[in-house]
Write a protein that holds these residues in place. Sequence first.
Motif, PDB file in Angstrom:
ATOM      1  N   MET A  78       0.828  -1.204   0.000  1.00 52.27           N
ATOM      2  CA  MET A  78       0.000   0.000   0.000  1.00 52.27           C
ATOM      3  C   MET A  78       0.866   1.260   0.000  1.00 52.27           C
ATOM      4  SD  MET A  78      -3.307   0.804   2.370  1.00 52.27           S
ATOM      5  CE  MET A  78      -4.678   0.496   1.259  1.00 52.27           C
ATOM      6  N   LYS A  79       1.986   1.171   0.698  1.00 52.29           N
ATOM      7  CA  LYS A  79       2.885   2.325   0.766  1.00 52.29           C
ATOM      8  C   LYS A  79       3.333   2.764  -0.627  1.00 52.29           C
ATOM      9  CE  LYS A  79       7.200   2.123   2.527  1.00 52.29           C
ATOM     10  NZ  LYS A  79       8.059   1.425   3.464  1.00 52.29           N
TER      11      LYS A  79
ATOM     12  N   SER B 144      -2.276   6.506  -1.832  1.00 50.44           N
ATOM     13  CA  SER B 144      -1.927   7.851  -1.367  1.00 50.44           C
ATOM     14  C   SER B 144      -1.564   7.780   0.122  1.00 50.44           C
ATOM     15  CB  SER B 144      -3.110   8.790  -1.563  1.00 50.44           C
ATOM     16  OG  SER B 144      -4.098   8.502  -0.591  1.00 50.44           O
ATOM     17  N   PRO B 145      -0.785   8.744   0.606  1.00 50.59           N
ATOM     18  CA  PRO B 145      -0.418   8.767   2.021  1.00 50.59           C
ATOM     19  C   PRO B 145      -1.647   8.801   2.933  1.00 50.59           C
ATOM     20  CG  PRO B 145       0.887  10.376   0.791  1.00 50.59           C
ATOM     21  CD  PRO B 145      -0.128   9.823  -0.160  1.00 50.59           C
TER      22      PRO B 145
ATOM     23  N   THR C  81      -4.610   7.453   2.377  1.00 49.45           N
ATOM     24  CA  THR C  81      -5.197   6.111   2.418  1.00 49.45           C
ATOM     25  C   THR C  81      -4.395   5.230   3.361  1.00 49.45           C
ATOM     26  OG1 THR C  81      -5.849   6.383   0.127  1.00 49.45           O
ATOM     27  CG2 THR C  81      -5.854   4.140   0.982  1.00 49.45           C
ATOM     28  N   LEU C  82      -3.091   5.286   3.206  1.00 50.11           N
ATOM     29  CA  LEU C  82      -2.232   4.473   4.069  1.00 50.11           C
ATOM     30  C   LEU C  82      -2.449   4.845   5.532  1.00 50.11           C
ATOM     31  CD1 LEU C  82       0.076   2.394   4.266  1.00 50.11           C
ATOM     32  CD2 LEU C  82       1.682   4.303   4.116  1.00 50.11           C
ATOM     33  N   ALA C  83      -2.477   6.149   5.818  1.00 50.64           N
ATOM     34  CA  ALA C  83      -2.645   6.611   7.199  1.00 50.64           C
ATOM     35  C   ALA C  83      -3.984   6.139   7.761  1.00 50.64           C
ATOM     36  CB  ALA C  83      -2.545   8.133   7.259  1.00 50.64           C
ATOM     37  N   PHE C  84      -5.000   6.178   6.922  1.00 55.04           N
ATOM     38  CA  PHE C  84      -6.326   5.742   7.369  1.00 55.04           C
ATOM     39  C   PHE C  84      -6.302   4.288   7.832  1.00 55.04           C
ATOM     40  CE2 PHE C  84     -10.247   3.478   6.370  1.00 55.04           C
ATOM     41  CZ  PHE C  84     -11.160   4.161   7.157  1.00 55.04           C
ATOM     42  N   PHE C  85      -5.698   3.413   7.021  1.00 58.19           N
ATOM     43  CA  PHE C  85      -5.694   1.989   7.388  1.00 58.19           C
ATOM     44  C   PHE C  85      -4.728   1.696   8.540  1.00 58.19           C
ATOM     45  CE2 PHE C  85      -7.812   1.709   3.250  1.00 58.19           C
ATOM     46  CZ  PHE C  85      -8.912   0.947   3.610  1.00 58.19           C
TER      47      PHE C  85
ATOM     48  N   GLN D 109      -9.482  -1.535  -1.456  1.00 63.93           N
ATOM     49  CA  GLN D 109      -8.816  -0.269  -1.768  1.00 63.93           C
ATOM     50  C   GLN D 109      -7.448  -0.527  -2.422  1.00 63.93           C
ATOM     51  OE1 GLN D 109      -9.969   2.985  -1.215  1.00 63.93           O
ATOM     52  NE2 GLN D 109      -8.192   3.460  -2.480  1.00 63.93           N
ATOM     53  N   LEU D 110      -6.717  -1.469  -1.812  1.00 63.37           N
ATOM     54  CA  LEU D 110      -5.383  -1.796  -2.320  1.00 63.37           C
ATOM     55  C   LEU D 110      -5.469  -2.277  -3.769  1.00 63.37           C
ATOM     56  CD1 LEU D 110      -2.365  -2.146  -1.687  1.00 63.37           C
ATOM     57  CD2 LEU D 110      -2.876  -4.433  -0.824  1.00 63.37           C
TER      58      LEU D 110
END
Length: 328
Positions: free
Chosen positions: A243-244, A248-249, A251-255, A272-273
């Motif tokens: 995901m990284k 987007s940053p 999206t990553l932060a959310f998960f 999402q991934l």
Amino acid sequence: METVLSGIRPTGNLHLGNYFGAIKNFIRMQDEYNCYFFIADYHSLTTHPHPENLQQNVKQVLVEYLASGINPETATIYVQSDLPETAELYLFLNMNAYLGELERCTTFKDKVRKHPENVNAGLLTYPTLMAADILIHKADKVPVGNDQKPHLELTRLFASRFNRMYGIDYFKEPEAYNFDETLVKIPGLDGSTKMGKSEGNAIYLNDEPEMIRKKIMRAKTDAGPTAENQPKSPEVMNLFTLMKYVSSPDTLAFFEQSYNNCSIRYGDMKKQLAEDVINVCEPVRMRINDLSNNTTYLEKVMRDGAEKARINARKTLSQVREIIGFKN
Ligand code: TRP
């Protein structure tokens, strides 16, 4: 400008690990160095491919390199067998390559263990052929993974032995181009640390969106976090790592957050991934499809590449022949 050279055996489609790993680096390097990227079809004969597969695989690598952004105007892209001078240099180098050192090579020992039914002389002298690829262009730097390091060591040995033998400072010893800090390692979808073809856990650049969704939805996870800020299992860590690179940053932060407060649903994360992986792969896949149909262009790229590469090759061979004592 320093010369960088890299070869790839044509054995099938490229995957996301190749894309975010070596290829991204090649794209960066092509503007900074005099780059040669070639398709090692002579080398692939060690495993006896069917003639049709050989053709097909050479074309596939070429198409996928171009679709990924390797630029034939800046870098020289060619097919190894279009440089017959390579075979001649291989012959010369083999005269001073010793059985013991070839047999001791860890990659050879590996092959013997895995394929005892096919221990051919080409396999034994695989490093000599690779040395010929590198020395023919007097490459300064060769980007190699750990598995190929023993071959580069032998190349250095063959180069210095040639020089000593003929009392001339002719070949330079190539260095390993270490992109360790910048080399992205894309994990597998099965919890293993590496995405690879032989591992059977790869997403290919030409996978259709439905296939990508299927592969990602099937990726291994675990039972889910049961406490806040719990360390991640390798399987789940891999999804986050992937995901990284594709999401987007935000999206990553959310998960990350939903993992840490235990509200995560892996199904949602995978959906999402999958869409974000598709966003990366789709434009490449479209270019792969376009290029595959453009035989005239592909042939031109191969012809131009071979022509550029042969200028060096001819020059090196004529000098080598002279040093060895042949008349040109
Ligand atoms: N042996 C390399 C591999 O399997 C491919 C290769 C052939 C190569 N000749 C080379 C790589 C010269 C670097 C330089 O990955």
